[in-house]
Design a protein around this motif. Structure first.
Motif, PDB file in Angstrom:
ATOM      1  N   ASP A  37       0.958  -1.040   0.120  1.00 18.07           N
ATOM      2  CA  ASP A  37      -0.093   0.474  -0.035  1.00 18.07           C
ATOM      3  C   ASP A  37       0.576   1.425  -0.075  1.00 18.07           C
ATOM      4  O   ASP A  37       1.609   1.442   0.528  1.00 18.07           O
ATOM      5  CB  ASP A  37      -1.040   0.159   1.330  1.00 18.07           C
ATOM      6  CG  ASP A  37      -1.845  -1.492   1.347  1.00 18.07           C
ATOM      7  OD1 ASP A  37      -2.227  -1.496   0.172  1.00 18.07           O
ATOM      8  OD2 ASP A  37      -1.983  -1.871   2.694  1.00 18.07           O
ATOM      9  N   ASN A  38       1.237   2.297  -0.564  1.00 17.43           N
ATOM     10  CA  ASN A  38       1.766   3.676  -0.600  1.00 17.43           C
ATOM     11  C   ASN A  38       0.646   4.748  -0.177  1.00 17.43           C
ATOM     12  O   ASN A  38      -0.914   4.544   0.007  1.00 17.43           O
ATOM     13  CB  ASN A  38       2.209   4.146  -2.132  1.00 17.43           C
ATOM     14  CG  ASN A  38       1.084   3.802  -3.054  1.00 17.43           C
ATOM     15  OD1 ASN A  38       0.407   4.984  -3.013  1.00 17.43           O
ATOM     16  ND2 ASN A  38       0.398   2.961  -3.895  1.00 17.43           N
ATOM     17  N   LEU A  39       1.404   5.611  -0.105  1.00 18.74           N
ATOM     18  CA  LEU A  39       0.310   6.732   0.944  1.00 18.74           C
ATOM     19  C   LEU A  39       1.526   8.379   0.478  1.00 18.74           C
ATOM     20  O   LEU A  39       2.958   7.956   0.877  1.00 18.74           O
ATOM     21  CB  LEU A  39       0.744   6.581   2.214  1.00 18.74           C
ATOM     22  CG  LEU A  39       0.282   8.040   2.876  1.00 18.74           C
ATOM     23  CD1 LEU A  39      -1.794   8.263   3.015  1.00 18.74           C
ATOM     24  CD2 LEU A  39      -0.025   8.129   4.713  1.00 18.74           C
ATOM     25  N   ILE A  40       1.700   9.079   0.147  1.00 17.28           N
ATOM     26  CA  ILE A  40       1.861  10.627  -0.289  1.00 17.28           C
ATOM     27  C   ILE A  40       1.710  11.007   0.593  1.00 17.28           C
ATOM     28  O   ILE A  40       0.875  11.523   1.319  1.00 17.28           O
ATOM     29  CB  ILE A  40       2.015  11.229  -1.460  1.00 17.28           C
ATOM     30  CG1 ILE A  40       1.505  10.011  -2.574  1.00 17.28           C
ATOM     31  CG2 ILE A  40       2.153  12.359  -1.764  1.00 17.28           C
ATOM     32  CD1 ILE A  40       0.950  10.735  -3.838  1.00 17.28           C
ATOM     33  N   ILE A  41       3.114  11.533   0.956  1.00 16.58           N
ATOM     34  CA  ILE A  41       3.243  12.487   2.501  1.00 16.58           C
ATOM     35  C   ILE A  41       4.245  13.047   2.005  1.00 16.58           C
ATOM     36  O   ILE A  41       5.230  12.997   1.867  1.00 16.58           O
ATOM     37  CB  ILE A  41       4.197  11.683   3.475  1.00 16.58           C
ATOM     38  CG1 ILE A  41       3.228  10.379   4.111  1.00 16.58           C
ATOM     39  CG2 ILE A  41       4.104  12.635   4.645  1.00 16.58           C
ATOM     40  CD1 ILE A  41       4.176   9.055   4.789  1.00 16.58           C
ATOM     41  N   GLY A  42       3.759  14.879   1.715  1.00 13.54           N
ATOM     42  CA  GLY A  42       4.337  15.706   1.153  1.00 13.54           C
ATOM     43  C   GLY A  42       5.124  15.289  -0.021  1.00 13.54           C
ATOM     44  O   GLY A  42       4.405  14.892  -1.225  1.00 13.54           O
ATOM     45  N   THR A  43       5.933  15.202  -0.062  1.00  9.04           N
ATOM     46  CA  THR A  43       7.627  14.581  -1.747  1.00  9.04           C
ATOM     47  C   THR A  43       7.862  13.744  -1.553  1.00  9.04           C
ATOM     48  O   THR A  43       8.305  12.908  -2.285  1.00  9.04           O
ATOM     49  CB  THR A  43       8.851  16.142  -1.463  1.00  9.04           C
ATOM     50  OG1 THR A  43       9.785  15.159  -0.581  1.00  9.04           O
ATOM     51  CG2 THR A  43       8.350  17.573  -1.376  1.00  9.04           C
ATOM     52  N   GLN A  44       6.933  12.987  -0.369  1.00 12.52           N
ATOM     53  CA  GLN A  44       7.863  11.059  -0.402  1.00 12.52           C
ATOM     54  C   GLN A  44       6.215  10.773  -0.543  1.00 12.52           C
ATOM     55  O   GLN A  44       5.556  11.098  -0.165  1.00 12.52           O
ATOM     56  CB  GLN A  44       8.581  10.900   1.074  1.00 12.52           C
ATOM     57  CG  GLN A  44       9.520  11.417   1.861  1.00 12.52           C
ATOM     58  CD  GLN A  44      10.821  11.150   2.809  1.00 12.52           C
ATOM     59  OE1 GLN A  44       9.722  10.573   3.723  1.00 12.52           O
ATOM     60  NE2 GLN A  44      12.330  11.352   3.155  1.00 12.52           N
ATOM     61  N   LYS A  45       6.676   9.141  -0.853  1.00 16.19           N
ATOM     62  CA  LYS A  45       6.124   8.320  -0.892  1.00 16.19           C
ATOM     63  C   LYS A  45       6.348   7.233  -0.388  1.00 16.19           C
ATOM     64  O   LYS A  45       7.571   6.687  -0.099  1.00 16.19           O
ATOM     65  CB  LYS A  45       5.793   7.428  -1.817  1.00 16.19           C
ATOM     66  CG  LYS A  45       4.679   7.206  -2.830  1.00 16.19           C
ATOM     67  CD  LYS A  45       4.246   6.838  -4.279  1.00 16.19           C
ATOM     68  CE  LYS A  45       3.369   7.501  -4.635  1.00 16.19           C
ATOM     69  NZ  LYS A  45       2.991   6.420  -5.869  1.00 16.19           N
ATOM     70  N   ARG A  46       5.329   6.684   1.111  1.00 15.13           N
ATOM     71  CA  ARG A  46       5.722   5.857   1.449  1.00 15.13           C
ATOM     72  C   ARG A  46       5.085   4.554   1.553  1.00 15.13           C
ATOM     73  O   ARG A  46       3.698   4.627   1.207  1.00 15.13           O
ATOM     74  CB  ARG A  46       5.061   5.979   3.478  1.00 15.13           C
ATOM     75  CG  ARG A  46       5.597   5.120   4.195  1.00 15.13           C
ATOM     76  CD  ARG A  46       4.383   5.472   5.727  1.00 15.13           C
ATOM     77  NE  ARG A  46       3.834   4.265   5.949  1.00 15.13           N
ATOM     78  CZ  ARG A  46       2.630   4.811   6.546  1.00 15.13           C
ATOM     79  NH1 ARG A  46       2.527   6.273   7.445  1.00 15.13           N
ATOM     80  NH2 ARG A  46       0.867   4.443   6.260  1.00 15.13           N
ATOM     81  N   PHE A  47       5.281   3.323   0.998  1.00 16.33           N
ATOM     82  CA  PHE A  47       5.626   1.926   1.110  1.00 16.33           C
ATOM     83  C   PHE A  47       4.787   1.189   2.466  1.00 16.33           C
ATOM     84  O   PHE A  47       5.838   0.934   2.933  1.00 16.33           O
ATOM     85  CB  PHE A  47       6.099   1.205  -0.120  1.00 16.33           C
ATOM     86  CG  PHE A  47       5.935   2.322  -1.601  1.00 16.33           C
ATOM     87  CD1 PHE A  47       4.626   1.727  -2.353  1.00 16.33           C
ATOM     88  CD2 PHE A  47       6.533   3.388  -1.463  1.00 16.33           C
ATOM     89  CE1 PHE A  47       4.608   2.606  -3.797  1.00 16.33           C
ATOM     90  CE2 PHE A  47       6.402   3.761  -3.298  1.00 16.33           C
ATOM     91  CZ  PHE A  47       5.598   3.901  -3.792  1.00 16.33           C
ATOM     92  N   ASP A  48       3.710   0.105   2.340  1.00 14.62           N
ATOM     93  CA  ASP A  48       3.863  -0.514   3.181  1.00 14.62           C
ATOM     94  C   ASP A  48       3.128  -1.871   3.206  1.00 14.62           C
ATOM     95  O   ASP A  48       2.581  -1.425   2.404  1.00 14.62           O
ATOM     96  CB  ASP A  48       3.081  -0.210   4.436  1.00 14.62           C
ATOM     97  CG  ASP A  48       1.610   0.038   4.711  1.00 14.62           C
ATOM     98  OD1 ASP A  48       0.999  -1.193   5.266  1.00 14.62           O
ATOM     99  OD2 ASP A  48       1.636   1.446   4.421  1.00 14.62           O
ATOM    100  N   LYS A  49       3.782  -2.914   3.732  1.00 16.52           N
ATOM    101  CA  LYS A  49       3.584  -4.623   3.602  1.00 16.52           C
ATOM    102  C   LYS A  49       3.715  -5.115   4.336  1.00 16.52           C
ATOM    103  O   LYS A  49       4.778  -5.343   4.924  1.00 16.52           O
ATOM    104  CB  LYS A  49       3.970  -5.209   1.656  1.00 16.52           C
ATOM    105  CG  LYS A  49       3.739  -6.420   1.967  1.00 16.52           C
ATOM    106  CD  LYS A  49       4.288  -6.903   0.152  1.00 16.52           C
ATOM    107  CE  LYS A  49       3.422  -8.134   0.139  1.00 16.52           C
ATOM    108  NZ  LYS A  49       4.270  -8.760  -0.814  1.00 16.52           N
ATOM    109  N   GLY A  50       2.810  -5.709   4.916  1.00 18.72           N
ATOM    110  CA  GLY A  50       2.685  -6.329   6.012  1.00 18.72           C
ATOM    111  C   GLY A  50       3.848  -5.015   7.451  1.00 18.72           C
ATOM    112  O   GLY A  50       3.478  -4.247   7.683  1.00 18.72           O
ATOM    113  N   ALA A  51       4.142  -5.433   8.494  1.00 17.43           N
ATOM    114  CA  ALA A  51       5.347  -4.422   8.895  1.00 17.43           C
ATOM    115  C   ALA A  51       6.536  -4.085   8.312  1.00 17.43           C
ATOM    116  O   ALA A  51       7.707  -4.141   9.064  1.00 17.43           O
ATOM    117  CB  ALA A  51       5.982  -5.714   9.851  1.00 17.43           C
ATOM    118  N   VAL A  52       6.498  -3.864   7.147  1.00 18.88           N
ATOM    119  CA  VAL A  52       7.183  -3.369   6.332  1.00 18.88           C
ATOM    120  C   VAL A  52       7.109  -2.123   6.002  1.00 18.88           C
ATOM    121  O   VAL A  52       5.997  -1.646   5.106  1.00 18.88           O
ATOM    122  CB  VAL A  52       8.555  -4.146   4.946  1.00 18.88           C
ATOM    123  CG1 VAL A  52       9.791  -3.519   5.683  1.00 18.88           C
ATOM    124  CG2 VAL A  52       8.953  -5.513   6.233  1.00 18.88           C
TER     125      VAL A  52
END
Length: 193
Positions: A37-52
């Protein structure tokens, strides 16, 4: 590595766990970015899958930060409650039940799963909340959007959330009015002691 640049802190996070890192490989990072899954945070993008969790910039070509939440024992959650974030209740079921926890019914209005443990010191609970209640604005999510830990096992009441997706009004209410410790799951930042 491959077609991505990695910051120094990201590389340090990838060294083997015996040397203080997470031991996560570049191919695992690619998998999180491609399938998480991804989420845009300002100029960054955060990806998460499980606990990573992987933070990137420049359309994913630069990996800025990596975090892997690891639950080694339930007792570790008293000092590191954010390590539970990213897990589904069924992923921790074996650890919890082998440690003497019992799966029970959650009495609130949310779609949640609760585990509890009764000791001479009292009852402790871990709640995996999937939404549907007050704090989610009625939305239900495919994975827990917050976790609640309370009782003598944890020393005090703790709520582990993702500040980026937790409703802003509920976050402000928790900061101003609630008495529990508030911790950001993806980063481990303590928002309220």
């Amino acid at each position: 590595m491959g077609n991505r640049y990695f910051s120094k802190s990201a590389v340090e996070s990838m060294v083997p766990s015996g040397l203080g890192g997470s031991g996560i490989s570049p191919s695992a990072i690619d998998d999180v970015i491609a399938n998480g899954d991804n989420l845009i945070i300002g100029t960054q993008k955060r990806f998460d899958k499980g606990a990573v969790f992987v933070w990137t910039e420049n359309n994913g070509s630069i990996v800025r930060s990596i975090r892997v939440n690891k639950v080694n024992s339930v007792s570790d959650l008293a000092s590191n409650p954010h390590n539970i974030f990213g897990y589904l209740d069924n992923e921790l079921d074996v650890l919890l039940t082998q440690s003497g926890w019992t799966k029970g019914s959650y009495g609130g209005t949310s779609d949640a799963v609760m585990y509890f443990k009764q000791t001479n010191a009292g009852r402790s609970e871990i709640v995996f909340n999937y939404g549907g209640g007050l704090h989610s604005g009625g939305q239900t999510f495919k994975k827990p959007y917050y976790y609640k830990l309370e009782g003598p096992e944890f020393g005090r009441r703790i709520r582990v959330i993702d500040k980026q997706t937790y409703p802003a009004s509920e976050f402000q209410n928790a900061i101003q009015n609630e008495t529990f410790k508030l911790v950001d799951g993806p980063t481990g930042t303590i928002w309220k002691q």
